[in-house]
Motif scaffolding. Structure first.
Motif, PDB file in Angstrom:
ATOM      1  N   VAL A  48       0.830  -1.199   0.000  1.00 44.89           N
ATOM      2  CA  VAL A  48       0.000   0.000   0.000  1.00 44.89           C
ATOM      3  C   VAL A  48       0.872   1.260   0.000  1.00 44.89           C
ATOM      4  O   VAL A  48       0.704   2.137  -0.841  1.00 44.89           O
ATOM      5  CB  VAL A  48      -0.939   0.026   1.219  1.00 44.89           C
ATOM      6  N   TYR A  60       3.772   5.186  -2.688  1.00 49.68           N
ATOM      7  CA  TYR A  60       2.412   4.681  -2.634  1.00 49.68           C
ATOM      8  C   TYR A  60       2.108   3.807  -3.833  1.00 49.68           C
ATOM      9  O   TYR A  60       2.611   4.046  -4.938  1.00 49.68           O
ATOM     10  CB  TYR A  60       1.423   5.848  -2.615  1.00 49.68           C
ATOM     11  N   VAL A  64      -3.775   4.097  -4.397  1.00 41.82           N
ATOM     12  CA  VAL A  64      -4.054   4.926  -3.222  1.00 41.82           C
ATOM     13  C   VAL A  64      -3.476   6.336  -3.304  1.00 41.82           C
ATOM     14  O   VAL A  64      -3.719   7.151  -2.427  1.00 41.82           O
ATOM     15  CB  VAL A  64      -3.548   4.274  -1.921  1.00 41.82           C
ATOM     16  N   LYS A  65      -2.776   6.622  -4.359  1.00 46.72           N
ATOM     17  CA  LYS A  65      -2.137   7.940  -4.465  1.00 46.72           C
ATOM     18  C   LYS A  65      -3.163   9.060  -4.358  1.00 46.72           C
ATOM     19  O   LYS A  65      -4.203   9.045  -4.989  1.00 46.72           O
ATOM     20  CB  LYS A  65      -1.386   8.044  -5.785  1.00 46.72           C
ATOM     21  N   ARG A  67      -4.945   9.696  -1.823  1.00 48.41           N
ATOM     22  CA  ARG A  67      -5.988   9.407  -0.827  1.00 48.41           C
ATOM     23  C   ARG A  67      -5.387   9.013   0.516  1.00 48.41           C
ATOM     24  O   ARG A  67      -5.959   9.314   1.559  1.00 48.41           O
ATOM     25  CB  ARG A  67      -6.900   8.289  -1.331  1.00 48.41           C
ATOM     26  N   PHE A  68      -4.271   8.291   0.503  1.00 49.33           N
ATOM     27  CA  PHE A  68      -3.650   7.816   1.738  1.00 49.33           C
ATOM     28  C   PHE A  68      -2.347   8.574   1.979  1.00 49.33           C
ATOM     29  O   PHE A  68      -1.662   8.982   1.032  1.00 49.33           O
ATOM     30  CB  PHE A  68      -3.326   6.325   1.648  1.00 49.33           C
ATOM     31  N   LEU A  83      -6.118   7.329   6.010  1.00 48.72           N
ATOM     32  CA  LEU A  83      -6.930   6.874   4.877  1.00 48.72           C
ATOM     33  C   LEU A  83      -8.053   7.874   4.663  1.00 48.72           C
ATOM     34  O   LEU A  83      -8.887   8.059   5.536  1.00 48.72           O
ATOM     35  CB  LEU A  83      -7.526   5.492   5.154  1.00 48.72           C
ATOM     36  N   LEU A  86     -12.231   6.974   1.312  1.00 48.74           N
ATOM     37  CA  LEU A  86     -12.249   5.517   1.257  1.00 48.74           C
ATOM     38  C   LEU A  86     -13.297   4.993   0.293  1.00 48.74           C
ATOM     39  O   LEU A  86     -14.382   5.583   0.134  1.00 48.74           O
ATOM     40  CB  LEU A  86     -12.464   4.950   2.650  1.00 48.74           C
ATOM     41  N   ASP A  90     -11.366  -0.673  -0.802  1.00 47.09           N
ATOM     42  CA  ASP A  90     -10.300  -0.558   0.183  1.00 47.09           C
ATOM     43  C   ASP A  90     -10.518  -1.499   1.371  1.00 47.09           C
ATOM     44  O   ASP A  90      -9.667  -1.591   2.262  1.00 47.09           O
ATOM     45  CB  ASP A  90     -10.198   0.875   0.710  1.00 47.09           C
ATOM     46  N   TYR A  94      -5.385  -4.542   7.205  1.00 45.85           N
ATOM     47  CA  TYR A  94      -4.185  -3.753   6.957  1.00 45.85           C
ATOM     48  C   TYR A  94      -3.094  -4.142   7.955  1.00 45.85           C
ATOM     49  O   TYR A  94      -3.336  -4.253   9.160  1.00 45.85           O
ATOM     50  CB  TYR A  94      -4.507  -2.264   7.065  1.00 45.85           C
TER      51      TYR A  94
END
Length: 127
Positions: A48, A60, A64-65, A67-68, A83, A86, A90, A94
């Motif tokens: 992730v 990343y 997920v770029k 967003r996280f 996070l 979402l 997702d 984790y």
């Protein structure tokens, strides 16, 4: 022996946010690159995000770029994953882990599996 304890997961609606924590005990991980991984039901564990030991660089997965956000507090021996935005896809357990990887490997999450895996933290995103 490093022990990793992930926390912060939960059930959220699509578009919501969570902040995951990974607390390391047993020894300092301040000199290790650290990463977050996730595993959805029926799928393999996937990379992730990762962060170098000094927090100089973060990396990343494409999905997920933007967003996280991964961060760390070496004084607290803890790594975080914020996070945002979402999506139902997702949904996964984790996990965090780390290793003495160089930048090229850290960018892809390679070599960041040096410690025993923790129990992970469940993130469930409803639509």
């Amino acid at each position: 022996q490093v022990q990793l304890i992930e926390s912060g997961g939960g059930l959220v609606q699509a578009g919501g946010s969570l902040r995951l924590s990974c607390a390391a005990s047993g020894r300092s991980v301040s000199s290790y690159a650290m990463g977050w991984f996730r595993q959805a039901p029926g799928k393999e564990r996937e990379f992730v995000a990762s962060i170098t030991w000094s927090s100089t660089s973060t990396y990343y997965a494409d999905f997920v770029k933007g967003r996280f956000t991964i961060s760390r507090d070496n004084a607290k021996n803890t790594v975080y994953l914020q996070l945002n935005s979402l999506k139902p896809e997702d949904t996964a357990v984790y996990y965090c882990n780390g290793g003495l990887s160089g930048p090229a490997a850290t960018r892809l999450g390679l070599g960041l599996k040096q410690f025993p895996w923790g129990q992970g933290t469940q993130v469930t995103v409803s639509s």
